[in-house]
Design an enzyme around this catalytic site. Structure first.
Site, PDB file in Angstrom:
ATOM      1  N   ARG A  36       0.823  -1.215   0.000  1.00 25.74           N
ATOM      2  CA  ARG A  36       0.000   0.000   0.000  1.00 25.74           C
ATOM      3  C   ARG A  36       0.859   1.268   0.000  1.00 25.74           C
ATOM      4  O   ARG A  36       0.476   2.279  -0.580  1.00 25.74           O
ATOM      5  CB  ARG A  36      -0.948  -0.004   1.202  1.00 25.74           C
ATOM      6  CG  ARG A  36      -2.113  -0.950   1.023  1.00 25.74           C
ATOM      7  CD  ARG A  36      -3.084  -0.903   2.177  1.00 25.74           C
ATOM      8  NE  ARG A  36      -4.347  -1.540   1.819  1.00 25.74           N
ATOM      9  CZ  ARG A  36      -5.365  -1.716   2.656  1.00 25.74           C
ATOM     10  NH1 ARG A  36      -5.261  -1.293   3.901  1.00 25.74           N
ATOM     11  NH2 ARG A  36      -6.475  -2.307   2.246  1.00 25.74           N
ATOM     12  N   LYS A 193     -19.704 -17.715   1.758  1.00 23.62           N
ATOM     13  CA  LYS A 193     -21.109 -17.553   2.109  1.00 23.62           C
ATOM     14  C   LYS A 193     -21.876 -16.612   1.194  1.00 23.62           C
ATOM     15  O   LYS A 193     -21.410 -15.533   0.856  1.00 23.62           O
ATOM     16  CB  LYS A 193     -21.220 -17.040   3.547  1.00 23.62           C
ATOM     17  CG  LYS A 193     -20.711 -18.020   4.589  1.00 23.62           C
ATOM     18  CD  LYS A 193     -20.934 -17.501   5.992  1.00 23.62           C
ATOM     19  CE  LYS A 193     -20.552 -18.543   7.034  1.00 23.62           C
ATOM     20  NZ  LYS A 193     -20.785 -18.050   8.403  1.00 23.62           N
ATOM     21  N   GLY A 350     -10.032  -9.267  -0.598  1.00 22.21           N
ATOM     22  CA  GLY A 350      -8.880  -9.886   0.066  1.00 22.21           C
ATOM     23  C   GLY A 350      -8.544 -11.285  -0.409  1.00 22.21           C
ATOM     24  O   GLY A 350      -7.428 -11.569  -0.840  1.00 22.21           O
ATOM     25  N   GLY A 373     -13.308  -3.655   1.268  1.00 22.38           N
ATOM     26  CA  GLY A 373     -14.687  -3.231   1.488  1.00 22.38           C
ATOM     27  C   GLY A 373     -15.199  -2.227   0.476  1.00 22.38           C
ATOM     28  O   GLY A 373     -16.342  -2.311   0.023  1.00 22.38           O
TER      29      GLY A 373
END
Length: 394
Positions: A36, A193, A350, A373
């Site tokens: 980053r 999920k 991720g 996110g």
């Protein structure tokens, strides 16, 4: 494009408040992965080249609005200086006069913005204070753009604002993938999920031509179709929701591609004894851990016909061999098609980044987002406050 970039701004002699994401992993007081940090270097160098003074604003960890010594951004200084090849001035409490007195070519890092409770509350008072420090605001932290904080959204509305190079690259890639993509568009969505990706699936069936569903999520859709998935990870209570998504896809003309064959095993362990079976023949004492060769071939056919690919999540339990085969095979084909100029490939999340790194193709996709996110919320069709503020400023 309705947002401005560094090319649109006059920066000579100006203080440029630059929101970055250097929330990097640290162990024993040292940065263990500087990815980053390296990705913000082009923005900082361009500001310096245009005669501006970059003053970096960033968060680190979750200090919950109070100073926490072990969450000080000071720990990132050595890695930041190494990446930039110059000294960086660390400031705990910035003020306009001291920033204005800095020599040309200075780079400043301000202490963790989340040490103040006003940051996450997007308090107008903090936004005003930050605005008083600079002349121009530059947001280079797409990964924090889904948060309406004082340093990501509030201050952007108070100063001339633009996107940094990383933000610019991210927004350009995302626009090419979902905003105005070349068709056909294929989306690959995997992971454990369905419950964590309901908004994502609901948005994608309206936007893409083919939706490939893999990983544990696929088991829920197979079960919703009346198939026995044995001891596989499966959210049986979400069967009605899965059927709703499949019905919506029929309405919008989106083809949902589910596994037709799967790799099963009695245990999830490295080198576990496994076999490939049709999805109609999963033994009751087994669990599905990967997509089979026939399914990979069908995914390959969809990719060969596509012009745009959006990828989020692995096709199987890629962390343990041999259950990484489907993910690796599909990722390598996507990389080959990208190399040939046949495919615009954008990936993020991720697990996705880890899977593409495992397949050794992350650098061969058109764009790989590390935003997590923010990338997911963008794929879900949500408005990102940090980006919306730039649109308004632009």
């Amino acid at each position: 494009m309705t947002w401005k970039t560094l090319d649109d701004m006059e920066l000579a002699g100006r203080i440029v408040l630059t929101r970055v994401d250097i929330n990097v992993p640290v162990q024993d007081g040292r940065v263990t992965d500087d990815t980053r940090i390296r990705r913000i270097v082009p923005t900082i160098r361009d500001i310096l080249a245009k005669g501006g003074t970059p003053v970096l604003l960033a968060h680190f960890g979750r200090p919950k609005g109070k100073p926490v010594p072990e969450m000080s951004l000071r720990v990132t200084l050595p890695a930041l200086e190494a990446a930039l090849g110059c000294e960086v001035t660390f400031v705990e409490r910035p003020d306009r006069d001291s920033l204005a007195a800095l020599p040309e070519g200075a780079v400043v890092l301000v202490e963790n913005t989340r040490f103040s409770p006003m940051e996450e509350a997007n308090d107008p008072q903090m936004a005003q204070f930050l605005a008083s420090l600079g002349d121009v605001y530059c947001n280079d932290a797409f990964s924090a753009a889904h948060r309406a904080h004082a340093s990501t959204e509030g201050v952007a509305r108070l100063l001339p604002a633009c996107a940094g190079r990383l933000m610019e690259a991210e927004l350009t890639a995302l626009e090419a993938a979902l905003g105005a993509p070349k068709r056909p568009v294929v989306a690959v969505v995997g992971g454990a999920k369905v419950s964590t990706k309901l908004d994502l699936l609901g948005n994608l069936v309206e936007k893409v031509d083919t939706l490939v569903i893999g990983g544990g999520m696929a088991n829920t859709f197979l079960a919703a179709d009346g198939l026995d998935v044995g001891k596989s990870l499966c959210e049986h209570d979400l069967a009605p929701t899965a059927r709703e998504i499949m019905a919506k896809a029929k309405e919008t003309g989106c083809e949902i591609l589910l596994p037709s064959d799967v790799v099963v095993a009695r245990e999830f362990a490295a080198g576990a004894e496994n076999t490939t079976v049709a999805v109609t023949a999963v033994p009751g004492d087994c669990m599905i851990l990967d997509a089979g060769a026939e399914t990979v071939a069908r995914i390959g056919t969809a990719l060969e016909a596509a012009q745009t690919l959006i990828w989020n999540g692995p096709l199987g339990a890629f962390e343990i061999a041999p259950f990484d085969r489907a993910t690796v095979a599909a990722a390598r084909l996507a990389a080959d098609l990208t190399d040939r100029g046949q495919l615009v490939s954008v990936a993020g999340g991720g697990d996705t980044v880890a899977a593409l790194n495992a397949a050794q193709v992350a650098d061969r996709f058109t764009y790989v987002s590390t935003a997590g996110g923010a990338f997911l919320e963008w794929m879900e069709g949500k408005t990102l406050p940090g980006v919306a503020a730039l649109h308004q400023a632009g």
